[in-house]
Design an enzyme around this catalytic site. Sequence first.
Site, PDB file in Angstrom:
ATOM      1  CG  LEU A 192       1.534   0.035   6.181  1.00 30.88           C
ATOM      2  CD1 LEU A 192       2.339  -0.410   4.964  1.00 30.88           C
ATOM      3  CD2 LEU A 192       2.102  -0.576   7.446  1.00 30.88           C
ATOM      4  CG  HIS A 193       3.179   5.674  10.266  1.00 22.85           C
ATOM      5  ND1 HIS A 193       2.384   6.553  10.968  1.00 22.85           N
ATOM      6  CD2 HIS A 193       3.547   4.714  11.145  1.00 22.85           C
ATOM      7  CE1 HIS A 193       2.288   6.155  12.223  1.00 22.85           C
ATOM      8  NE2 HIS A 193       2.981   5.032  12.355  1.00 22.85           N
ATOM      9  CG  ASP A 194       0.820   8.452   2.712  1.00 26.06           C
ATOM     10  OD1 ASP A 194       1.425   7.678   1.947  1.00 26.06           O
ATOM     11  OD2 ASP A 194       0.103   9.382   2.310  1.00 26.06           O
TER      12      ASP A 194
END
Length: 117
Positions: free
Chosen positions: A13-15
């Site tokens: 996932l995008h952090d």
Amino acid sequence: MSATTRRCFAVDLHDDPAQIARYRAWHAAGSPPPAITAAIRADDVRELEIWLVGDRMFMILEQGDQYDPAAKAARDAANPDVQAWDALMRTFQKSLPFAPEQTWVEMARIFALSEQP
């Protein structure tokens, strides 16, 4: 009951903690649209779990012997609900570093306790 095969996949996932919280909320019990869970079950998927640590996700998919990946891909491509869900989920996901432009990369099993002496 027929045989069950387990397959595992990974994606990041995008952090971003807020984005991760939204992704988790979309996957809470009762949150995915019914058309999505129906499409999954219709293809002889017996169980599907997603696990999360940090920004890395791991999916366990248990399929029956009637599961046909090509047929599922064709049905999903023709299903506007599945396409909309996939597009939404891709806004949260990012490809693994070694698999650009791909989400949910299938993993290879390298150990099974049941196979050990």
